[in-house]
Design an enzyme around this catalytic site. Structure first.
Site, PDB file in Angstrom:
ATOM      1  N   GLU A  21       1.648   5.740   7.659  1.00  0.00           N
ATOM      2  CA  GLU A  21       3.050   5.927   7.256  1.00  0.00           C
ATOM      3  C   GLU A  21       3.657   7.120   7.993  1.00  0.00           C
ATOM      4  O   GLU A  21       4.822   7.090   8.387  1.00  0.00           O
ATOM      5  CB  GLU A  21       3.173   6.095   5.741  1.00  0.00           C
ATOM      6  CG  GLU A  21       2.542   4.979   4.906  1.00  0.00           C
ATOM      7  CD  GLU A  21       2.914   3.574   5.322  1.00  0.00           C
ATOM      8  OE1 GLU A  21       3.963   3.378   5.946  1.00  0.00           O
ATOM      9  OE2 GLU A  21       2.115   2.645   5.022  1.00  0.00           O
ATOM     10  N   GLY A  53       0.824  -1.207   0.000  1.00  0.00           N
ATOM     11  CA  GLY A  53       0.000   0.000   0.000  1.00  0.00           C
ATOM     12  C   GLY A  53       0.859   1.257   0.000  1.00  0.00           C
ATOM     13  O   GLY A  53       0.657   2.168  -0.797  1.00  0.00           O
ATOM     14  N   ASN A  93       9.504   5.409   4.234  1.00  0.00           N
ATOM     15  CA  ASN A  93      10.878   5.909   4.120  1.00  0.00           C
ATOM     16  C   ASN A  93      11.003   7.291   4.764  1.00  0.00           C
ATOM     17  O   ASN A  93      10.166   8.161   4.551  1.00  0.00           O
ATOM     18  CB  ASN A  93      11.253   6.038   2.648  1.00  0.00           C
ATOM     19  CG  ASN A  93      10.816   4.851   1.840  1.00  0.00           C
ATOM     20  OD1 ASN A  93      11.246   3.757   2.111  1.00  0.00           O
ATOM     21  ND2 ASN A  93       9.913   5.074   0.893  1.00  0.00           N
TER      22      ASN A  93
HETATM   23  N1  BES Z   1       6.228  -0.754   6.173  1.00  0.00           N
HETATM   24  C1  BES Z   1       5.041  -1.067   5.471  1.00  0.00           C
HETATM   25  C2  BES Z   1       5.218  -1.279   4.001  1.00  0.00           C
HETATM   26  C3  BES Z   1       5.914  -2.543   3.587  1.00  0.00           C
HETATM   27  C4  BES Z   1       5.465  -3.753   3.965  1.00  0.00           C
HETATM   28  C5  BES Z   1       6.982  -2.524   2.770  1.00  0.00           C
HETATM   29  C6  BES Z   1       6.112  -4.903   3.553  1.00  0.00           C
HETATM   30  C7  BES Z   1       7.633  -3.668   2.375  1.00  0.00           C
HETATM   31  C8  BES Z   1       7.195  -4.881   2.762  1.00  0.00           C
HETATM   32  C9  BES Z   1       3.996   0.032   5.641  1.00  0.00           C
HETATM   33  O1  BES Z   1       4.142   0.821   6.758  1.00  0.00           O
HETATM   34  C10 BES Z   1       2.682  -0.643   5.771  1.00  0.00           C
HETATM   35  O2  BES Z   1       2.468  -1.274   6.746  1.00  0.00           O
HETATM   36  N2  BES Z   1       1.834  -0.511   4.775  1.00  0.00           N
HETATM   37  C11 BES Z   1       0.565  -1.178   4.712  1.00  0.00           C
HETATM   38  C12 BES Z   1      -0.590  -0.238   4.897  1.00  0.00           C
HETATM   39  C13 BES Z   1      -0.855   0.089   6.324  1.00  0.00           C
HETATM   40  C14 BES Z   1      -1.926   1.137   6.452  1.00  0.00           C
HETATM   41  C15 BES Z   1      -1.237  -1.103   7.147  1.00  0.00           C
HETATM   42  C16 BES Z   1       0.482  -1.804   3.343  1.00  0.00           C
HETATM   43  O3  BES Z   1       1.290  -1.445   2.491  1.00  0.00           O
HETATM   44  O4  BES Z   1      -0.367  -2.668   3.138  1.00  0.00           O
HETATM   45 ZN    ZN Z   2       3.417   0.037   8.536  1.00  0.00          ZN
END
Ligand code: BES
Ligand code: ZN
Length: 876
Positions: free
Chosen positions: A307, A270, A274
Site C-alpha cells: 500500500e 486486505g 488512500n
Molecule cells: N487497491 C487495492 C485494494 C482494493 C482492491 C480495494 C479492490 C478495492 C477493491 C490494494 O492496493 C490491494 O491490492 N490490496 C490487496 C493486498 C495486496 C498486498 C495485494 C488486497 O486487499 O488483497
Molecule cells: Zn494494490
C-alpha cells in the site's frame, strides 16, 4: 431492500475498453463537508468543473448510487428541479458555461451500509472504501480515475469520536456547539475519487517519525482501537523499512508531512492505499507473538509495503480507466515482492510466489473465469481484482525487466515517473517508456496483456557430440472469447550442468518469439539442462524428465528455484502415478512410491548447508489443487477425493522413510530463546513444524504435538501443533481445540484461525463441524473475515470434503453465497470463485455443482457482482 440491489435491471451492461472516451468535464477542486450521523450523514460537496477541451462534450453526467439528494446548484443557482435522477446517477441537461461551481447536499446512512463500500460504520468507527466505485455512494461525482482533483475535507462529528482523519495534511480543528467537534484536511496532490478516505472514531495512535532522504520529517501513525496499541509495532517497523527501500531502490520519497494507517475490523479486502491515509483490514496490522503467526508477520510486512508503494505506482501515477488496473496493481505487487525478497530470502520468496501463482492464477487461467491481464470488458469491476491482474500482472513486469536488463529497467522506471507524474495512464504509456529506454519493439510483448491462458512450453534436445540443438515450442490454449492465440515472447533462462554438477557454460536467456524455434549451443559435454531458471516466464513447462534427472538437479542446480522445482516435480509425479483412469473413472493404483524418489528429497532435507526455510518448502507436498490441475491435463477428469488419497499416500511414504530425519530436523531447528518474527527464525520454525505435520501421522508424533501445543509461547508453534493434531485426527485434538477456544474466545482474529483449522481438516467430520460452527448463535458472519475463515476456507482449501459425492456441501455453500450477497455482494462474488474448477469434475459432481450455480443465477434481485461471476462460470 439495500440501495445497491439491482432488481430493476435484468443484466448490468457490458463495459468495453474499446468504448473509452475522455471525460467531458474536469474537476480542479473538490470540497467536502461531512456531518456524521449513523443513519443520516449529510454530505455537502462543492466541485469546480471545467469543460474538457479534449472531451466528447455533452451534458453534465454524475455518478451516484443510493444517495438521497436534498438540493443542488450551479454557480449558486438552484438546479434541483432540472436534474434527471436514475439508479446510477444524475444528468443536468441545461446549457452550462465552460467553468462553473456545482454544489449539492446528499444524505447517506453509514450504519445501514453492510456492503462495506462507500462510507460505513465498523464497530462504532466511521470509515470509507472508495476503490473502485465506492465514492459514488458518498456524493454525486464523475467517479472515474481520469478525473483528478485537489480535495479539501471538513468533518463534523460527536466529540466522542476523538479522531477525525482524511487525506493529505491536517488543517484547523476544534470544538463545535452541542458536544460536537470538527477537523479539516487538505490533500495538495490531485487525485481521483477512488483514493478519497475518511475515518472517524475513538482511536489510539502508535506513532513514530521518518526523515526522508532529502531531510523532510514525516509523522507516522498507526491508528487502532483502545487496547490494541501493543500490537502495532511490527506494522510501523515494516512501514519505515518500506519507505527507506523505495528511496534506495527507486529514488522515490514520500510527499506529505503525515502518513496514517488505520486498522478496521470490517473490510472487504486486505488493505487500501488512500492517499496519506491507508485503511487496513485489522488482520494485516495487528500482531503480537501470542496472536500472530510467522505467516501473518510476513503478510503484514508485504501488505504495508504494497500500500505504501502505491503512493508512487497508483497515486502519483494512476490509471486512466479500470481496464488499466494492472498498471498499478501488477507493478505494485512486483515492487512488494522485490521488497520482501530484499528483506528476507530472495530464493524462498520466489518459490512462495510461484507456488501461489500456480495455485491461484494458473487455476483461474485454466477455467471459465480466465481473462487477460488487461481485460477488455467487464460488468462489475470489483470482479477483476484477480490473481491474473495482480500476480500474472507482476510476472509480466518481471519478464520485462529480464528482457531489458536491470540497468535499463531502472532507467525506464525513472522515465516513467518523470514523464507521467500526475497523470492517469494506460498500459500503452507504460510500454512506450520501455520502448524508448530500451530501443526494443514491445508490440509482441504486449500480447502478455491481451491474451489469456497459460502458455505451454515444450522442449526438444538433440546432442551431436559437439553441440546441443535446443528446440522450444509454444502453444497458448483457447480461453473464453479467445479461441485462437498468437505466439508470445517467452524469455527462457537456461543453465547447463555437466556430469559433475558444475555449470559448463554461462547461463543463457533464450527469447522464444515464434511457435517453434531452435538454437545450437556448442558445449564441452552433453549437459543436463536447467530450464526456466527463476521461473523466467509464467508458463507450464511440458517436459517428461526421468526421476534421476530431477534428483540430479535437486542435488546440484545452482539456481535455487529450479532446485526446488526439481523436488516439487518429483513429488507431483509420484503422486500422479498413484492414480489412473479405470473405465474412465479416476482410481487409486497399487503402484508403490519409488524409494529413490523419497531418498532424493531426504538428502536435500538433511543438507545443513541449505536454508531451513528452503528445506521447509522442499518438504511441503504440492497442493491438492495443483495435483488436480495436472491430473485434469492428463486424464480430462478429476476426483478430488482420489487426489486427496494419493497425496496422503505420498505423505505416508515420506513419514515412513524419513521418520528419523524428520525427528532430528525438528529437534535441531526448533528455535530457542524469545520469539522473533524475522526470516531466519521463521524459516527454522517452518522446517520444524513441517516435520511435525508429518510426524503427527503417528502416535508418537501426536504426543509431541500435544506437548508443543501445551508449551508453545507463540502462535506459530501453537497453531502448527493444533493443526497437526486436528488434521491427523489425533485423540488429543478435541481437548486442544477446546483449550484454545477458552483461551482466545475474546479475540475474533485468533478465533478465525481456530475456525480455519477445523474448516480445512481432511477428517470425515469436517463438513458437519463447519455447518455447526456456521450456525452458532455468536458467529458474526457479516464480517468478511469471519465468513471467509470458516465457510470460505472450507470451500477453497478443503477440496476432499467440499467435493463430497452427494453434493451437500455445494448446496450449503450456495446458500451462504446467497445469504452474503444480500448484505455484501463484493465478498459473496469473490467467494464464488470456489466453484471455478467445477468443469474438471466427473459428470455426477458437475451436475450437482451446475445445479447450484443455476440456482444462484436464478435468484431474484441477485447482485451484479455475484450474477456476473456465476454466469461466467456457467458459460465459460
Ligand atoms: N487497491 C487495492 C485494494 C482494493 C482492491 C480495494 C479492490 C478495492 C477493491 C490494494 O492496493 C490491494 O491490492 N490490496 C490487496 C493486498 C495486496 C498486498 C495485494 C488486497 O486487499 O488483497
Ligand atoms: Zn494494490
Amino acid at each position: 431492500m439495500p440501495a445497491d440491489r439491482r432488481d430493476d435491471t435484468p443484466k448490468a451492461p457490458l463495459i468495453r475498453l474499446a468504448d473509452y472516451r475522455p471525460p467531458a468535464w474536469l474537476v480542479e477542486t473538490t470540497d467536502l463537508t461531512f456531518d456524521l450521523h449513523p443513519d443520516a450523514t449529510r454530505v455537502r460537496a462543492r466541485i469546480d468543473f471545467t469543460r474538457n477541451p479534449d472531451g466528447p462534450g455533452g451534458p453534465l453526467r454524475l455518478d451516484g448510487r443510493g444517495l438521497r439528494l436534498l438540493r443542488a446548484s450551479v454557480n449558486g443557482e438552484d438546479v434541483t428541479d432540472r436534474l434527471t435522477l436514475d439508479a446510477e446517477g444524475l444528468t443536468l441537461d441545461a446549457p452550462l458555461p465552460d467553468a462553473f461551481v456545482w454544489e449539492c447536499e446528499t444524505v447517506i446512512a453509514p450504519a445501514a451500509n453492510t456492503a462495506l463500500e462507500g462510507l460505513y460504520l465498523s464497530n462504532g468507527m466511521y470509515c470509507t472504501q472508495c476503490e473502485a466505485q465506492g465514492f459514488r455512494k458518498i456524493t454525486y461525482y464523475p467517479d472515474r480515475p481520469d478525473v483528478m482533483a485537489v480535495f479539501s475535507v471538513r468533518i463534523e462529528a460527536p466529540a466522542e469520536l476523538g479522531t477525525l482523519l482524511s487525506n493529505g495534511e491536517p488543517g484547523e480543528s476544534g470544538p463545535l456547539p452541542g458536544g460536537r467537534r470538527y477537523a479539516c484536511w487538505r490533500d495538495p496532490w490531485p487525485k481521483p475519487s477512488y483514493l478519497f478516505a475518511l475515518v472517524a472514531g475513538d482511536l489510539r495512535a502508535v506513532s513514530d517519525a521518518f526523515v526522508t532522504a532529502s531531510g523532510r520529517k514525516v509523522a507516522l501513525n498507526v491508528w487502532v482501537r483502545p487496547g490494541d496499541e501493543d500490537r502495532c509495532a511490527y506494522a510501523l517497523d515494516a512501514l519505515k523499512r518500506a519507505m527507506r527501500w523505495d528511496e534506495e531502490k527507486y529514488g522515490r520519497e514520500y510527499d506529505l508531512s503525515v502518513f496514517n494507517i488505520v486498522a478496521v475490523d470490517d473490510f472487504n479486502m486486505g488493505a487500501m492505499e488512500n492517499k496519506g491515509l491507508n485503511i487496513f483490514n485489522s488482520k494485516y496490522v495487528l500482531a503480537s507473538p501470542q496472536t500472530a503467526t510467522d505467516r501473518d508477520y510476513e503478510l503484514i510486512e508485504s501488505i504495508v509495503a504494497h500500500e505504501y508503494f502505491h503512493n508512487w505506482t497508483g497515486n502519483r501515477i494512476t490509471c486512466r480507466d479500470w481496464f488499466q488496473l494492472c498498471l498499478k496493481e501488477g507493478l505494485t505487487v512486483f515492487r512488494d515482492q522485490e521488497f520482501t525478497a530484499d528483506q528476507r530470502s530472495a530464493a524462498v520468496k520466489r518459490i512462495e510466489d510461484v507456488r501461489q501463482l500456480r495455485a491461484r492464477q494458473f487455476r483461474e487461467d485454466a477455467g471459465p473465469l480466465a481473462h487477460p491481464v488487461r481485460p477488455d470488458s467487464y460488468r462489475e469491476i470489483n470482479n477483476f481484482y484477480t490473481a491474473t491482474v495482480y500476480e500474472k500482472g507482476a510476472e509480466v513486469i518481471r519478464m520485462l525487466r529480464l528482457l531489458v536488463g536491470e540497468e535499463t529497467w531502472r532507467k525506464g522506471m525513472d522515465l516513467y515517473f518523470e514523464r507521467h507524474d500526475g497523470q492517469a495512464c494506460a498500459v500503452e504509456d507504460w510500454l512506450k517508456v520501455f520502448e524508448d529506454v530500451s530501443g526494443r519493439d514491445l508490440s509482441q510483448f504486449k500480447l502478455w496483456y491481451e491474451q489469456a491462458g497459460t502458455p505451454r512450453l515444450r522442449v526438444r534436445e538433440e546432442w551431436d557430440g559437439r553441440a546441443l540443438t535446443l528446440t522450444l515450442s509454444q502453444r497458448v490454449p483457447p480461453t473464453p472469447g479467445q479461441p485462437d492465440k498468437k505466439p508470445m515472447v517467452i524469455p527462457v533462462a537456461c543453465g547447463f550442468l555437466g556430469q559433475s554438477g558444475d555449470e559448463i557454460a554461462p547461463r543463457r536467456l533464450f527469447e522464444l518469439t515464434e511457435a517453434e524455434q531452435s538454437w545450437r549451443i556448442e558445449l564441452p559435454e552433453r549437459p543436463t539442462l536447467s530450464l526456466l531458471r527463476g521461473f523466467s516466464a509464467p508458463v507450464i513447462l511440458e517436459r517428461d524428465a526421468d526421476p534421476a534427472e530431477r534428483a540430479f538437479l535437486l542435488a546440484h542446480d545452482s539456481d535455487p528455484f529450479n532446485r526446488w522445482q526439481a523436488g516439487a516435480a518429483l513429488a507431483a509425479e509420484a503422486i500422479a502415478a498413484q492414480t489412473a483412469l479405470r473405465d474412465g473413472v479416476p482410481t487409486l493404483t497399487p503402484a508403490p512410491i519409488a524409494p529413490g524418489v523419497v531418498e532424493a528429497l531426504g538428502k536435500a532435507l538433511r543438507d545443513e548447508t541449505l536454508d531451513p526455510a528452503f528445506r521447509a518448502l522442499i518438504l511441503a507436498p504440492p497442493s491438492e489443487d495443483e495435483i488436480a490441475q495436472a491430473l485434469f491435463d492428463r486424464d480430462g477428469v478429476v476426483d478430488p477425493q482420489v487426489v486427496h488419497a494419493a497425496r496422503e499416500r505420498w505423505k505416508d511414504a515420506l513419514t515412513d522413510a524419513l521418520a528419523d530425519d524428520l525427528a532430528a530436523l525438528r529437534a535441531l531447528h526448533r528455535p530457542v530463546g524469545p520469539y522473533s518474527p524475522e526470516a531466519a527464525d521463521a524459516g527454522r520454525r517452518a522446517l520444524a513444524n513441517g516435520a511435525l505435520a508429518l510426524l503427527a501421522r503417528r502416535p508418537q508424533g501426536q504426543a509431541d504435538a500435544a506437548a508443543q501445543f501445551a508449551a508453545a509461547d507463540n502462535m506459530t508453534d501453537k497453531l502448527a501443533a493444533l493443526t497437526a493434531l486436528t488434521h491427523n485426527g489425533a485423540p488429543q485434538a478435541d481437548e486442544a481445540l477446546e483449550a484454545f477456544r477458552r483461551q482466545w474466545a475474546h479475540d475474533p482474529l485468533v478465533m478465525d484461525k481456530w475456525r480455519m483449522i477445523q474448516a480445512t481438516s481432511p477428517q470425515p467430520d469436517a463438513f458437519a463441524r463447519v455447518k455447526a460452527l456456521s450456525e452458532a448463535e455468536d458467529f458474526q458472519w457479516r464480517n468478511p473475515n469471519r465468513l471467509r475463515s470458516l465457510v470460505g476456507a472450507f470451500a477453497m482449501a478443503n477440496p476432499a470434503r467440499f467435493h463430497a459425492a452427494d453434493g451437500a456441501p455445494y448446496r450449503f455453500y450456495a446458500d451462504w453465497l446467497l445469504r452474503m450477497d444480500k448484505v455484501n455482494p463484493q465478498t459473496a462474488a469473490r467467494m464464488a470463485g470456489a466453484f471455478e474448477t467445477w468443469r474438471r469434475l466427473d459428470a455426477g459432481r458437475q451436475a450437482l455443482a451446475r445445479a447450484q450455480l443455476q440456482r444462484i443465477a436464478a435468484e431474484p434481485g441477485l447482485s451484479r457482482d455475484l450474477s456476473e461471476m456465476v454466469e461466467r462460470m456457467l458459460d465459460g
